[in-house]
Structure formats: structure tokens, C-alpha cells
Design a protein around this motif. Structure first.
Motif, short mmCIF file in Angstrom:
data_model
loop_
_atom_site.label_atom_id
_atom_site.label_comp_id
_atom_site.label_asym_id
_atom_site.label_seq_id
_atom_site.Cartn_x
_atom_site.Cartn_y
_atom_site.Cartn_z
N ALA A 139 11.17 -1.84 -14.34
CA ALA A 139 9.94 -2.19 -13.42
C ALA A 139 9.84 -2.41 -12.48
N TYR A 140 9.22 -1.44 -11.23
CA TYR A 140 9.53 -2.42 -10.07
C TYR A 140 7.89 -2.43 -8.89
N HIS A 141 7.70 -2.97 -8.53
CA HIS A 141 6.91 -2.95 -7.50
C HIS A 141 7.69 -2.35 -6.12
N ILE A 142 7.15 -1.25 -5.29
CA ILE A 142 7.70 -0.74 -4.53
C ILE A 142 6.10 -0.62 -3.08
N LYS A 143 6.93 -1.36 -2.00
CA LYS A 143 5.20 -1.42 -1.39
C LYS A 143 5.80 -0.68 -0.01
N SER A 144 5.15 0.33 0.35
CA SER A 144 5.10 1.77 1.70
C SER A 144 4.52 1.65 2.79
N GLN A 145 4.09 2.55 3.76
CA GLN A 145 3.87 2.82 4.30
C GLN A 145 3.47 4.27 4.68
N PHE A 146 2.65 5.05 5.10
CA PHE A 146 2.75 6.13 5.52
C PHE A 146 2.45 6.80 7.20
N GLY A 147 2.97 7.54 7.50
CA GLY A 147 2.91 7.41 8.85
C GLY A 147 4.39 7.69 10.00
N LEU A 148 5.14 6.81 9.30
CA LEU A 148 6.68 6.72 9.39
C LEU A 148 7.98 7.34 9.03
N ALA A 149 8.46 8.25 10.03
CA ALA A 149 9.57 8.53 9.28
C ALA A 149 11.12 7.77 9.72
N THR A 150 12.02 7.21 9.39
CA THR A 150 13.70 6.82 9.80
C THR A 150 14.50 7.57 9.30
N ASP A 151 16.14 6.78 9.48
CA ASP A 151 16.71 7.09 9.42
C ASP A 151 17.37 7.10 7.94
N SER A 152 16.95 5.27 7.75
CA SER A 152 16.99 4.89 6.67
C SER A 152 15.91 4.99 5.99
N HIS A 153 15.17 5.27 5.96
CA HIS A 153 13.57 5.56 5.04
C HIS A 153 13.20 3.95 4.42
N LEU A 250 12.85 8.44 -2.49
CA LEU A 250 11.61 9.04 -4.01
C LEU A 250 10.60 8.48 -2.50
N ILE A 251 10.21 7.70 -1.67
CA ILE A 251 8.67 7.31 -1.12
C ILE A 251 9.25 8.50 -0.23
N HIS A 252 10.29 8.67 0.70
CA HIS A 252 10.78 9.51 1.73
C HIS A 252 10.02 11.12 1.27
N ASP A 253 10.38 11.60 -0.08
CA ASP A 253 10.07 12.49 -0.43
C ASP A 253 7.79 12.39 -1.33
N LEU A 254 7.93 11.49 -1.28
CA LEU A 254 6.47 11.41 -1.45
C LEU A 254 5.52 12.01 -0.21
N GLY A 255 6.41 11.66 0.38
CA GLY A 255 5.22 11.72 1.94
C GLY A 255 5.86 12.94 2.25
N LEU A 256 6.67 13.40 2.38
CA LEU A 256 6.71 14.52 2.58
C LEU A 256 5.96 16.16 2.21
N SER A 257 6.25 15.60 0.25
CA SER A 257 4.96 16.32 0.09
C SER A 257 3.51 16.49 0.29
N LEU A 258 3.14 15.06 0.30
CA LEU A 258 1.56 14.41 1.01
C LEU A 258 2.09 15.36 2.44
N LYS A 259 2.27 15.84 3.18
CA LYS A 259 2.40 16.55 4.49
C LYS A 259 2.28 15.26 5.62
N THR A 260 2.81 14.20 4.61
CA THR A 260 3.05 13.48 5.84
C THR A 260 4.27 12.54 5.84
N THR A 261 4.83 11.49 6.38
CA THR A 261 5.74 11.14 5.84
C THR A 261 5.44 9.43 5.65
N ALA A 262 6.33 8.92 5.09
CA ALA A 262 6.07 7.52 4.57
C ALA A 262 7.58 6.65 4.73
#
Length: 328
Positions: A139-153, A250-262
Motif C-alpha cells: 500500500a502506498y500514499h502518493i502525493k501529487s500535483q496537477f498542472g505540471l508535466a516534467t521529463d521525469s514525471h 501512472l500519475i502522469h497518465d492520470l493527468g492526461l486522462s483528465l485533460k491536464t497534466t500531473a
């Protein structure tokens, strides 16, 4: 050094340090660095304990005088015991070296990932191997942020793109996470080689979680949002066969699926099998003062586990549309 009351000599400590440990790995360190720190602390503390007395060396000397072999003389010898210098600390060096300890990880966390790491010490590697055969989930807790896209995710990478995230609501995020979980549950049956709508799939699901028998593609058993405050959000993921790069992607793909970046900000492992962060020892407790009692606690938890084995075979098994080979 304050040591455990059950450990007084190096010999006693060596025979007690056989078991499984649950440690909390800090971020920005690798398994090699973690292993070297743990081995150094244990060997240092053990060498400060009471050492066994040197073995006795039996010395036999002849007391016959002269070298004339023509004159017979009765043999006369003296037998004395002296300390064996081979056991002296200044001759043999430290009693325990860091390389004498056999340390193996049960779950490897990435360089950026913090959290629970289960480690086997000496004979405890056998118990750790049996635990891994049951394919425990993490089990993991992944803290993320919308609105950015980087080369390393990750948020500290080179920024490629900035996007808006005002259109994202908690309901939209939950629906997308439910879709990801449903697609992964369907993949579990595909890896098993059965139709999700068949009776065989029902019988497999009735036995509990479908656990892969080998290391293959990552499987997500559950994913949900536990904190939502745009642009920041935190996901809780229950999975198997995962790695740090997969979760960042996975976080990067989630952002693209929501029509944004993460981007990913922090990954924290909160559970591996039956071990949680409440059982993990902090870095300041990686010493002989705490390890014997802690390994006894971990051994008790392992004995209380039910006998659970994997249900899924290799991930490249036959698909339902293919016929299995017949014996000639």
C-alpha cells in the motif's frame, strides 16, 4: 551502549540476530546505502559487547638435556596451557565484520520512495522467502500535483508543460480512479487465462485476492483519493509487482486522462503484507538495543499469518480463446 538485557556477549548476540525486521526507509537513499548503514551499526554494537575468553593452547616441551643419542635416557616432558594468541583481538581483528551479516530485502523501494522495508537477517532470510512466496500486496500514499508535466514525471524535473486544472472536480477524479481499478481487475483474469464472466473466474475470485505467482506486470487491487485540494491531491494505491517508475508514470497518465497534466511529489510505502508503518523502526533505532526484541515481534506476526498462496500463474499463459495442448 545500552543493549538489550537478553544480549550480553557476542556469541549470544550472534545466535539471536536471526529473523525478519521491519524498517522505515528514508527518502533519497538506496538499498545499498541502507544495507551498509544497518550492517555497520549491528557490527559496531556487537563488537562492544563482552567477548569470549581466548581458547587455551596446549604446549608440550621436552625436559631431556643433551643431544647424545647413544645414551638412553627416560623421556621427560612438561605440559602447560597458555592463551591462544590467534584469538587475541589485536591479532584476529574485530570479532564481527559488516560483511559477516547476510541482509536481504523483501520489497525493494526506489531511491525517492520512503516507507516500510522488510529485511531478513541471516537465517531470517528463509522466513522472508516464505513471505514473498505468498505474494503480499503493498500500500502506498502518493502525493501529487496537477498542472505540471516534467521529463521525469517528478516535480523537480525539467518542466515541459504547464496546464490548467480548474475543470477537475473530486467526482471526475473518483470516476477515473474507478475506471483504472476496474481495468486492472479485468487484467487479473486475463493473466490467469480465464474469462471474467466464467464459472472458473468466480471460483478464483471467491478464494480472495488473485495473487500473481511470478514477477510480472504491476497489478492494482485498489486505488482511491484520500486528499483533494487542487492542485495537490494524494492517492492511496494497493498493488503488487509495482516499482517507482510505474507509479510516477501512472500519475502522469492520470493527468492526461483528465485533460491536464500531473507530477509526482512524494511516494510513501505504508504497508507490505502484514507489516505497517506502526511496526517499522526509524533510522535512529537501527541498533542492537532494539533489534532483538523487534525481530521477536515480527516473528510473532509472521506466525499468525494464514497460509496463502498465489492463484495466478505466469502472466503469459494461454488466453481463453486458445486451446491448451493435449497430451499425446
Amino acid at each position: 551502549m545500552a543493549v538489550s538485557t537478553s544480549v550480553k556477549t557476542i556469541r549470544e548476540a550472534w545466535f539471536q540476530l536471526n529473523g525478519v525486521m521491519c524498517l522505515y526507509k528514508p527518502t533519497q537513499i538506496s538499498w545499498k546505502q541502507m544495507r551498509n548503514t544497518l550492517a555497520f551499526n549491528i557490527s559496531r554494537d556487537m563488537n562492544e559487547l563482552e567477548q569470549d575468553a581466548p581458547r587455551k593452547y596446549v604446549k608440550i616441551e621436552s625436559l631431556t638435556n643433551g643431544t647424545n643419542v647413544d645414551l638412553p635416557a627416560p623421556a621427560s616432558y612438561s605440559v602447560t596451557t597458555i592463551p591462544n594468541l590467534a584469538d587475541h583481538e589485536l591479532v584476529r581483528g574485530p570479532a564481527i565484520l559488516a560483511d559477516d551479516l547476510r541482509l536481504q530485502p523483501g520489497n525493494l523501494l526506489g531511491f525517492r520512495t520512503a516507507g516500510v522495508v522488510v529485511v531478513g537477517l541471516n537465517k531470517g532470510n528463509r522466513s522472508l522467502h516464505n513471505l514473498n512466496l505468498s505474494r503480499p500486496t503493498s500500500a502506498y500514499h502518493i502525493k501529487s500535483q496537477f498542472g505540471l508535466a516534467t521529463d521525469s514525471h517528478w516535480d523537480d524535473g525539467k518542466v515541459w508543460e504547464k496546464t490548467t486544472f480548474i475543470h477537475i472536480s473530486r467526482d471526475k477524479l473518483d470516476r477515473m480512479l474507478a475506471s483504472i481499478q476496474a481495468s486492472n481487475q479485468k487484467k487479473m483474469f486475463e493473466y490467469c487465462g480465464v474469462d471474467p464472466q466464467s464459472q472458473t473466474a468466480y471460483e478464483l475470485a471467491s478464494k480472495g485476492l488473485l495473487r500473481p505467482a511470478v514477477n510480472g506486470p504491476p497489478l492494482i487491487y485498489g486505488i482511491k483519493c484520500v486528499h483533494f485540494n487542487p492542485p495537490d491531491f494524494t492517492l492511496e494505491i494497493h498493488c503488487a509487482n509495482e516499482n517507482e517508475q510505474y507509479m510516477a508514470a501512472l500519475i502522469h497518465d492520470l493527468g492526461l486522462s483528465l485533460k491536464t497534466t500531473a507530477v509526482c511529489q512524494q511516494i510513501r510505502c505504508i504497508r507490505y503484507g502484514c507489516f505497517t508503518v506502526d511496526d517499522a523502526l526509524l533510522r535512529k533505532h537501527w541498533s542492537l538495543e532494539y533489534l532483538p526484541d523487534h525481530m521477536s515481534h515480527c516473528h510473532t506476526k509472521l506466525r499468525s499469518l494464514p497460509d496463502i498462496g498465489p492463484q495466478l500463474a505466469t502472466y503469459d499463459r494461454l488466453q481463453p480463446s486458445q486451446n491448451p495442448p493435449t497430451k499425446s
